[in-house]
Design a protein around this motif. Structure first.
Motif, PDB file in Angstrom:
ATOM      1  N   PRO A 144      -9.995 -13.835 -40.152  1.00  0.00           N
ATOM      2  CA  PRO A 144     -10.682 -14.802 -39.461  1.00  0.00           C
ATOM      3  C   PRO A 144     -11.723 -13.989 -38.579  1.00  0.00           C
ATOM      4  N   VAL A 145     -12.988 -14.362 -38.025  1.00  0.00           N
ATOM      5  CA  VAL A 145     -13.752 -13.783 -37.384  1.00  0.00           C
ATOM      6  C   VAL A 145     -13.579 -14.121 -35.865  1.00  0.00           C
ATOM      7  N   PHE A 146     -13.178 -12.741 -35.217  1.00  0.00           N
ATOM      8  CA  PHE A 146     -13.042 -12.994 -33.886  1.00  0.00           C
ATOM      9  C   PHE A 146     -13.727 -12.131 -32.937  1.00  0.00           C
ATOM     10  N   THR A 147     -14.697 -12.583 -31.974  1.00  0.00           N
ATOM     11  CA  THR A 147     -15.582 -11.773 -31.300  1.00  0.00           C
ATOM     12  C   THR A 147     -16.513 -11.128 -32.257  1.00  0.00           C
ATOM     13  N   ALA A 148     -17.232 -11.818 -33.124  1.00  0.00           N
ATOM     14  CA  ALA A 148     -18.150 -11.029 -34.160  1.00  0.00           C
ATOM     15  C   ALA A 148     -17.269  -9.907 -34.925  1.00  0.00           C
ATOM     16  N   SER A 149     -16.067 -10.003 -35.092  1.00  0.00           N
ATOM     17  CA  SER A 149     -15.500  -8.723 -35.850  1.00  0.00           C
ATOM     18  C   SER A 149     -14.246  -9.388 -36.522  1.00  0.00           C
ATOM     19  N   TYR A 150     -13.542  -8.277 -37.139  1.00  0.00           N
ATOM     20  CA  TYR A 150     -12.258  -8.825 -37.965  1.00  0.00           C
ATOM     21  C   TYR A 150     -11.329  -8.897 -36.666  1.00  0.00           C
ATOM     22  N   SER A 151     -10.184  -9.583 -36.870  1.00  0.00           N
ATOM     23  CA  SER A 151      -9.215  -9.820 -35.543  1.00  0.00           C
ATOM     24  C   SER A 151      -8.271  -8.574 -35.411  1.00  0.00           C
ATOM     25  N   GLY A 152      -7.798  -8.426 -34.063  1.00  0.00           N
ATOM     26  CA  GLY A 152      -7.188  -7.349 -33.896  1.00  0.00           C
ATOM     27  C   GLY A 152      -5.915  -7.237 -34.491  1.00  0.00           C
ATOM     28  N   LEU A 153      -5.286  -8.246 -34.930  1.00  0.00           N
ATOM     29  CA  LEU A 153      -3.840  -8.178 -35.673  1.00  0.00           C
ATOM     30  C   LEU A 153      -4.324  -7.575 -37.275  1.00  0.00           C
ATOM     31  N   PHE A 154      -5.617  -7.690 -37.896  1.00  0.00           N
ATOM     32  CA  PHE A 154      -5.913  -7.516 -39.117  1.00  0.00           C
ATOM     33  C   PHE A 154      -6.114  -5.813 -38.859  1.00  0.00           C
ATOM     34  N   LYS A 155      -6.925  -5.385 -38.086  1.00  0.00           N
ATOM     35  CA  LYS A 155      -7.221  -4.003 -37.821  1.00  0.00           C
ATOM     36  C   LYS A 155      -5.779  -3.334 -37.495  1.00  0.00           C
ATOM     37  N   SER A 156      -5.047  -3.940 -36.629  1.00  0.00           N
ATOM     38  CA  SER A 156      -3.695  -3.253 -36.435  1.00  0.00           C
ATOM     39  C   SER A 156      -2.935  -2.808 -37.625  1.00  0.00           C
ATOM     40  N   PHE A 157      -2.871  -4.040 -38.456  1.00  0.00           N
ATOM     41  CA  PHE A 157      -2.229  -3.669 -39.664  1.00  0.00           C
ATOM     42  C   PHE A 157      -2.689  -2.596 -40.367  1.00  0.00           C
ATOM     43  N   PHE A 158      -4.053  -2.646 -40.742  1.00  0.00           N
ATOM     44  CA  PHE A 158      -4.524  -1.621 -41.499  1.00  0.00           C
ATOM     45  C   PHE A 158      -4.528  -0.106 -40.700  1.00  0.00           C
ATOM     46  N   ASP A 159      -4.343  -0.005 -39.537  1.00  0.00           N
ATOM     47  CA  ASP A 159      -4.074   1.155 -38.826  1.00  0.00           C
ATOM     48  C   ASP A 159      -2.786   1.723 -39.354  1.00  0.00           C
ATOM     49  N   LEU A 160      -1.781   1.086 -39.747  1.00  0.00           N
ATOM     50  CA  LEU A 160      -0.674   1.760 -40.025  1.00  0.00           C
ATOM     51  C   LEU A 160      -0.530   2.066 -41.234  1.00  0.00           C
ATOM     52  N   ILE A 161      -1.713   1.776 -42.207  1.00  0.00           N
ATOM     53  CA  ILE A 161      -1.519   2.251 -43.465  1.00  0.00           C
ATOM     54  C   ILE A 161      -2.083   3.728 -43.450  1.00  0.00           C
ATOM     55  N   ASP A 162      -1.486   4.650 -44.279  1.00  0.00           N
ATOM     56  CA  ASP A 162      -1.545   6.087 -44.507  1.00  0.00           C
ATOM     57  C   ASP A 162      -3.350   6.119 -44.771  1.00  0.00           C
ATOM     58  N   PRO A 163      -3.895   7.185 -44.228  1.00  0.00           N
ATOM     59  CA  PRO A 163      -5.201   7.197 -44.545  1.00  0.00           C
ATOM     60  C   PRO A 163      -5.795   7.283 -45.835  1.00  0.00           C
ATOM     61  N   ASP A 164      -4.838   8.044 -46.810  1.00  0.00           N
ATOM     62  CA  ASP A 164      -5.272   8.246 -48.117  1.00  0.00           C
ATOM     63  C   ASP A 164      -4.571   7.186 -49.107  1.00  0.00           C
TER      64      ASP A 164
END
Length: 205
Positions: free
Chosen positions: A83-103
């Motif tokens: 969902p769009v929150f404050t004109a961007s992706y949600s914090g939960l969405f970003k936090s989950f993908f921050d946990l994915i190995d960069p490669d």
């Protein structure tokens, strides 16, 4: 093949989950029509919110979160919907993908999508979601899908494709890239553009 959809919707029922399901059905249908067997899994991030926060501060995932991360990194194709929150992706969405190995997503076919109350936020696909997965060196399909509240049940007009048509087109592009990847060796950094070129050449009739 394995297809994983990640939904960052917070409500129940959720239009974000509904869009993830529709996109997964579209891609699976295209692959099934060409004799490709696909296992589909949808990950609801709202069920993992506490585990995501704990992992960010402790560095250790819970078993359920670890399974979700393994599913995403091991998938042949990925659908990511927020969902769009404050004109961007949600914090939960970003936090989950921050946990994915960069490669871990290098070269992986990814379809990005978002939901919102108004069409004014549709550019989130291009200024936030596409750059995020480009940074992770995933192969993002050309068609991204945004669904505003008024899009549900709309057939579009002579100038704009309706939501069902956009879902079919995006699902077809993801299916095509997954089919290419299934018969192509795992890419190195120099091979990602080759996969993108193959996608542009491959069409499901």
């Amino acid at each position: 093949m394995r297809l994983v959809a990640v939904s960052a919707g917070l409500s129940t029922p959720s239009s974000t989950r509904l869009l993830a399901d529709r996109l997964a059905e579209s891609a699976r249908g295209e692959l099934a029509a060409h004799d490709q067997d696909v296992d589909t899994e949808v990950i609801e991030l709202r069920e993992l919110a506490v585990a995501v926060a704990n992992h960010l501060v402790t560095g250790f995932p819970s078993p359920q979160l670890g399974s979700a991360i393994d599913a995403v990194t091991g998938a042949h194709g990925l659908i990511a919907v927020t969902p769009v929150f404050t004109a961007s992706y949600s914090g939960l969405f970003k936090s989950f993908f921050d946990l994915i190995d960069p490669d871990a997503l290098t070269g992986k076919p990814v379809l990005v999508a978002a939901t919102g109350g108004t069409a004014r936020h549709s550019l989130v696909l291009e200024h936030a979601l596409r750059p995020l997965f480009a940074h992770l060196r995933a192969t993002v399909v050309p068609t991204a899908v945004y669904a505003a509240s008024e899009d549900w049940g709309s057939g579009g007009d002579e100038y704009t494709e309706g939501l069902p048509a956009r879902i079919r087109r995006a699902g077809g592009e993801l299916a095509a890239l997954m089919a290419v990847r299934a018969v192509t060796p795992e890419p190195g950094d120099d091979d990602i553009t080759t996969l993108e070129r193959q996608l542009s050449d491959l069409r499901f009739d």
